[in-house]
Design a protein around this motif. Structure first.
Motif, PDB file in Angstrom:
ATOM      1  N   UNK A 151     -68.932  77.888  63.727  1.00  0.00           N
ATOM      2  CA  UNK A 151     -69.077  79.092  62.882  1.00  0.00           C
ATOM      3  C   UNK A 151     -70.110  80.020  63.423  1.00  0.00           C
ATOM      4  N   UNK A 152     -71.240  79.448  63.789  1.00  0.00           N
ATOM      5  CA  UNK A 152     -72.379  80.251  64.169  1.00  0.00           C
ATOM      6  C   UNK A 152     -72.069  81.074  65.421  1.00  0.00           C
ATOM      7  N   UNK A 153     -71.499  80.412  66.402  1.00  0.00           N
ATOM      8  CA  UNK A 153     -71.082  81.102  67.629  1.00  0.00           C
ATOM      9  C   UNK A 153     -70.058  82.188  67.315  1.00  0.00           C
ATOM     10  N   UNK A 161     -66.167  89.710  60.899  1.00  0.00           N
ATOM     11  CA  UNK A 161     -66.471  91.054  60.417  1.00  0.00           C
ATOM     12  C   UNK A 161     -65.466  91.563  59.382  1.00  0.00           C
ATOM     13  N   UNK A 162     -64.163  91.400  59.605  1.00  0.00           N
ATOM     14  CA  UNK A 162     -63.226  91.910  58.591  1.00  0.00           C
ATOM     15  C   UNK A 162     -63.446  91.286  57.211  1.00  0.00           C
ATOM     16  N   UNK A 163     -63.734  90.004  57.200  1.00  0.00           N
ATOM     17  CA  UNK A 163     -64.017  89.323  55.929  1.00  0.00           C
ATOM     18  C   UNK A 163     -65.288  89.894  55.290  1.00  0.00           C
ATOM     19  N   UNK A 164     -66.305  90.055  56.109  1.00  0.00           N
ATOM     20  CA  UNK A 164     -67.567  90.593  55.612  1.00  0.00           C
ATOM     21  C   UNK A 164     -67.424  92.038  55.146  1.00  0.00           C
ATOM     22  N   UNK A 165     -66.654  92.811  55.898  1.00  0.00           N
ATOM     23  CA  UNK A 165     -66.434  94.207  55.511  1.00  0.00           C
ATOM     24  C   UNK A 165     -65.775  94.289  54.138  1.00  0.00           C
ATOM     25  N   UNK A 166     -64.788  93.426  53.947  1.00  0.00           N
ATOM     26  CA  UNK A 166     -64.107  93.409  52.645  1.00  0.00           C
ATOM     27  C   UNK A 166     -65.091  93.058  51.533  1.00  0.00           C
ATOM     28  N   UNK A 167     -65.924  92.055  51.776  1.00  0.00           N
ATOM     29  CA  UNK A 167     -66.906  91.651  50.770  1.00  0.00           C
ATOM     30  C   UNK A 167     -67.919  92.760  50.504  1.00  0.00           C
TER      31      UNK A 167
ATOM     32  N   UNK B 203     -75.832  78.898  54.413  1.00  0.00           N
ATOM     33  CA  UNK B 203     -76.320  78.322  55.664  1.00  0.00           C
ATOM     34  C   UNK B 203     -75.687  78.936  56.899  1.00  0.00           C
ATOM     35  N   UNK B 204     -74.453  79.422  56.771  1.00  0.00           N
ATOM     36  CA  UNK B 204     -73.716  79.798  57.974  1.00  0.00           C
ATOM     37  C   UNK B 204     -73.278  81.254  58.060  1.00  0.00           C
ATOM     38  N   UNK B 205     -73.076  81.876  56.921  1.00  0.00           N
ATOM     39  CA  UNK B 205     -72.650  83.282  56.928  1.00  0.00           C
ATOM     40  C   UNK B 205     -73.441  83.999  55.842  1.00  0.00           C
ATOM     41  N   UNK B 206     -74.751  84.003  56.043  1.00  0.00           N
ATOM     42  CA  UNK B 206     -75.640  84.342  54.927  1.00  0.00           C
ATOM     43  C   UNK B 206     -75.443  85.748  54.373  1.00  0.00           C
ATOM     44  N   UNK B 207     -74.843  86.650  55.143  1.00  0.00           N
ATOM     45  CA  UNK B 207     -74.664  88.001  54.606  1.00  0.00           C
ATOM     46  C   UNK B 207     -73.614  88.051  53.499  1.00  0.00           C
TER      47      UNK B 207
END
Lengths: 235, 235
Positions: A151-153, A161-167, B203-207
């Motif tokens: 995940x981290x890599x 990013x698309x998931x985060x953008x949606x959130x 822990x992994x996708x903190x944003x």
DNA sequence: TTTAAATAATAGTAATACTATTAAAATAAA
DNA sequence: TTTATTTTAATAGTATTACTATTATTTAAA
């Protein structure tokens, strides 16, 4: 055939779905084979589940070879992330488009919940990907994109990013509705996740939900509206 | 060594963790090798992730052979279900025990949320399984137990009973608190799932969350309390 | 027209997820 | 106590997976 490709490009520009270039070795949108890979991988993952899905089986389905697919994607995990990126990009576009004209943030949030829980009403032939199948694939397999040791890599490569953008999009509307709300990001990711796993439970482990067999999808909307707005309206 | 085994049996009876017999070929609790398999599989899945975890690697770790482990478990997926069963059984016990004396269902629910979000305060050496590691493994890998094409088969074999029992337990307290609440089962499964993936995101996708680096676990409790009680208290 | 670059298919490999066979040890019957 | 039987365990084997490397073919540039 050519027509669909053109339509796809139009949608692409319209949708603004930009997929991270590091996800693929060769852009699957650019060739007939690439587009076949995308279309049929959704179908095959739906049919077999991600664990049993292999590039060899996919190759057979589309009349190509294993190494033919490896020219596009490094491995099947990257292909899964590609598919989820496409899904979340498409969802974010759909939401932006359909909430654009709305002023009231409450109605916006209700619209968002509806769009996510009751997918596919429009978008009949917008692109070569079957959005109905795609939604089912995301419900059952989507979280496997990030539930890994890398995940981290992958996150550092911006794959989520698309998931985060949606959130973030949802989080912003949450704050618009209630600027003092303490957990906009957590509530946004919770909405997305709850829609997905309640959907999964409804179909596969129904005793974990309260939805009747007939009206089930509507009731997920009811549950989520209740959950979200009671939290946001709390004084 | 013998002491731990005895303690384990005591806990087993006390905890009432009954694991579905169809999950294993040979009861791992019965032998030294079996108990080693359980203990070290949690450690190795934690370290490698479920995808990279193999029976061969596990065998090397515990000085046995691959087929040695196959005598206990048909495949690694069944071992994962075994581990999640153990976890949910243990959690349900912990919850029953610690809410038994409580009368107020609100305080019960708050206790439950705390127990799930802030794991491992007690249970130092209750059994040979490290509950701290186990919790991390469940957060990252637990949903892979049911996100498969064989859910339905596995469900018919009652493999998800411990999870369902926990949700029913929580659902009953929800109804005790608010008998008119429309979504007790969905809210129960939502509590469990939200605790897990908010933990993972933190822990992994903190944003995707709102928790500060230091006080994070406490803030998951805050978010969940807010979510649950605003929904249950809605008039 | 020759040459180079890109594309694609074939064949190969290490590792995985098991199975089947054989060997050894424990237990029970004669 | 010896022999038979069952249980337990290790060794070796297989099909499949997830790739990689090599070779062949096509396309494009000089």
């Amino acid at each position: 055939m050519y027509f669909n490709v053109e339509i796809y490009w139009l949608m692409e520009i319209l949708l603004g779905i930009k997929i991270n270039e590091k996800l693929y070795l060769r852009n699957p949108e650019d060739t007939v084979l690439g587009r076949k890979i995308l279309k049929h991988s959704v179908e095959l993952i739906y049919k077999l589940g991600f664990e049993s899905f292999t590039f060899k089986k996919l190759a057979e389905k589309i009349g190509s070879t294993e190494s033919g697919i490896y020219r596009y994607f490094e491995n099947k995990h990257r292909l899964l992330i590609y598919i989820t990126s496409w899904y979340f990009g498409w969802l974010a576009y759909k939401i932006s488009f359909q909430t654009n004209n709305l002023k009231n943030p409450k109605i916006k949030l209700q619209k968002i919940i509806k769009l996510m829980a009751l997918p596919i009403k429009d978008d009949k032939q917008t692109s070569y990907i079957d959005e109905g199948l795609l939604h089912s694939v995301i419900v059952a397999e989507g979280s496997k994109a990030y539930l890994t040791k890398q995940v981290d890599k992958d996150n550092k490569l911006q794959f989520f990013k698309p998931y985060k953008d949606l959130c973030n999009l949802i989080g912003d509307i949450i704050l618009e509705y209630n600027p003092k709300y303490k957990y906009p990001k957590s509530l946004a990711s919770t909405i997305v996740e709850v829609v997905h796993f309640q959907n999964f439970f409804m179909h596969n482990l129904s005793s974990l939900t309260d939805y009747s067999k007939n009206n089930n999808k509507v009731e997920i909307v009811g549950f989520l509206n209740n959950l979200v707005f009671s939290s946001l309206d709390k004084k």
